[in-house]
Design an enzyme around this catalytic site. Structure first.
Site, PDB file in Angstrom:
ATOM      1  N   ALA A   1     -16.589 -36.760 -83.392  1.00 28.17           N
ATOM      2  CA  ALA A   1     -17.660 -36.875 -84.383  1.00 28.17           C
ATOM      3  C   ALA A   1     -18.049 -35.538 -85.007  1.00 28.17           C
ATOM      4  CB  ALA A   1     -18.884 -37.530 -83.749  1.00 28.17           C
TER       5      ALA A   1
ATOM      6  N   HIS B   1      -7.255 -37.567 -85.479  1.00 29.25           N
ATOM      7  CA  HIS B   1      -8.168 -38.637 -85.064  1.00 29.25           C
ATOM      8  C   HIS B   1      -7.305 -39.790 -84.596  1.00 29.25           C
ATOM      9  CE1 HIS B   1     -11.737 -36.718 -86.734  1.00 29.25           C
ATOM     10  NE2 HIS B   1     -10.945 -36.358 -87.733  1.00 29.25           N
TER      11      HIS B   1
ATOM     12  N   GLU C   1      -5.761 -31.273 -87.799  1.00 27.95           N
ATOM     13  CA  GLU C   1      -6.843 -32.167 -87.378  1.00 27.95           C
ATOM     14  C   GLU C   1      -6.265 -33.532 -87.019  1.00 27.95           C
ATOM     15  OE1 GLU C   1     -10.971 -34.139 -89.160  1.00 27.95           O
ATOM     16  OE2 GLU C   1      -9.692 -32.953 -90.484  1.00 27.95           O
TER      17      GLU C   1
ATOM     18  N   ASN D   1      -8.830 -32.482 -82.104  1.00 28.21           N
ATOM     19  CA  ASN D   1      -9.520 -33.757 -82.242  1.00 28.21           C
ATOM     20  C   ASN D   1     -10.931 -33.494 -81.752  1.00 28.21           C
ATOM     21  OD1 ASN D   1     -10.626 -36.278 -82.252  1.00 28.21           O
ATOM     22  ND2 ASN D   1      -8.961 -37.275 -81.152  1.00 28.21           N
TER      23      ASN D   1
ATOM     24  N   PRO E   1     -16.321 -33.967 -78.142  1.00 34.10           N
ATOM     25  CA  PRO E   1     -17.220 -34.871 -77.429  1.00 34.10           C
ATOM     26  C   PRO E   1     -16.671 -36.280 -77.257  1.00 34.10           C
ATOM     27  CG  PRO E   1     -18.439 -33.606 -79.043  1.00 34.10           C
ATOM     28  CD  PRO E   1     -16.977 -33.316 -79.274  1.00 34.10           C
ATOM     29  N   ASN E   2     -16.836 -36.787 -76.062  1.00 29.03           N
ATOM     30  CA  ASN E   2     -16.531 -38.163 -75.677  1.00 29.03           C
ATOM     31  C   ASN E   2     -15.049 -38.479 -75.564  1.00 29.03           C
ATOM     32  OD1 ASN E   2     -19.325 -38.952 -75.576  1.00 29.03           O
ATOM     33  ND2 ASN E   2     -19.287 -38.855 -77.797  1.00 29.03           N
TER      34      ASN E   2
ATOM     35  N   ARG F   1     -13.245 -46.919 -91.095  1.00 29.66           N
ATOM     36  CA  ARG F   1     -14.410 -47.089 -90.237  1.00 29.66           C
ATOM     37  C   ARG F   1     -15.698 -46.908 -91.033  1.00 29.66           C
ATOM     38  NH1 ARG F   1     -13.864 -44.309 -84.636  1.00 29.66           N
ATOM     39  NH2 ARG F   1     -15.633 -45.681 -84.307  1.00 29.66           N
TER      40      ARG F   1
ATOM     41  N   TYR G   1      -9.882 -47.210 -79.325  1.00 30.77           N
ATOM     42  CA  TYR G   1      -9.156 -46.080 -78.747  1.00 30.77           C
ATOM     43  C   TYR G   1      -8.094 -46.465 -77.727  1.00 30.77           C
ATOM     44  CZ  TYR G   1     -12.888 -43.592 -81.047  1.00 30.77           C
ATOM     45  OH  TYR G   1     -13.760 -43.112 -81.994  1.00 30.77           O
TER      46      TYR G   1
ATOM     47  N   ARG H   1     -14.255 -46.065 -73.189  1.00 35.13           N
ATOM     48  CA  ARG H   1     -15.125 -46.370 -74.330  1.00 35.13           C
ATOM     49  C   ARG H   1     -14.363 -47.113 -75.431  1.00 35.13           C
ATOM     50  NH1 ARG H   1     -14.941 -41.250 -78.374  1.00 35.13           N
ATOM     51  NH2 ARG H   1     -16.243 -42.612 -79.601  1.00 35.13           N
TER      52      ARG H   1
END
Length: 144
Positions: free
Chosen positions: A77, A100, A98, A74, A10-11, A107, A23, A18
């Site tokens: 969330a 990110h 994985e 990736n 998502p996103n 964060r 990012y 964003r």
């Protein structure tokens, strides 16, 4: 030729738009093109799949068996709470790394735990788009 799947959650289609301070400013499509080029340089065939829907990501993981030699994930969330995604990864004999782009440990507290990490071969976070390239090096080591 070995084939890898880069699975984006998502996103992640909104990278470059964003939260640019987190990012970066490069568009998702520009980064995807760089990932495909880097894979080609390593002698890999690469498919990139992005969805904002958890079930579509789970379907793609399940379909990876016999179609891909490794997965770079990736899932955004979803990594922090999706037990269904965790179970999908655990159910396939395809090595997963994985990824990110941001350093999830620097964060918000809720981002510092990944429920999928324990079923992945490893995790790379905090290096922006280079996290994908580092993961590709790891996948190469795992599948050759």
């Amino acid at each position: 030729m070995k084939k890898i799947l880069v699975l984006l959650g998502p996103n992640l289609n909104m990278v470059g738009v964003r939260e640019r301070d987190i990012y970066g400013t490069e568009s998702a499509s520009d980064i995807n093109a760089q990932i495909i080029l880097k894979a080609k340089e390593k002698g890999l065939e690469c498919e990139i799949y992005q969805s904002n829907w958890e079930g579509a990501l789970i379907d793609k993981i399940q379909e990876s068996v016999g179609n891909f030699d490794g997965i770079i994930l990736n899932v955004g969330a979803l990594a922090h709470y999706s037990i269904a995604l965790r179970d999908a990864i655990a159910s396939v004999p395809v090595p997963c790394v994985e990824v990110h782009m941001s350093n999830i440990y620097a964060r918000e507290e809720y981002r510092r735990k990944s429920v999928i990490a324990e079923v992945c071969a490893g995790q790379i976070s905090g290096f922006g788009k280079n996290s994908y390239f580092l993961a590709m090096d790891a996948i190469v080591d795992l599948i050759y």
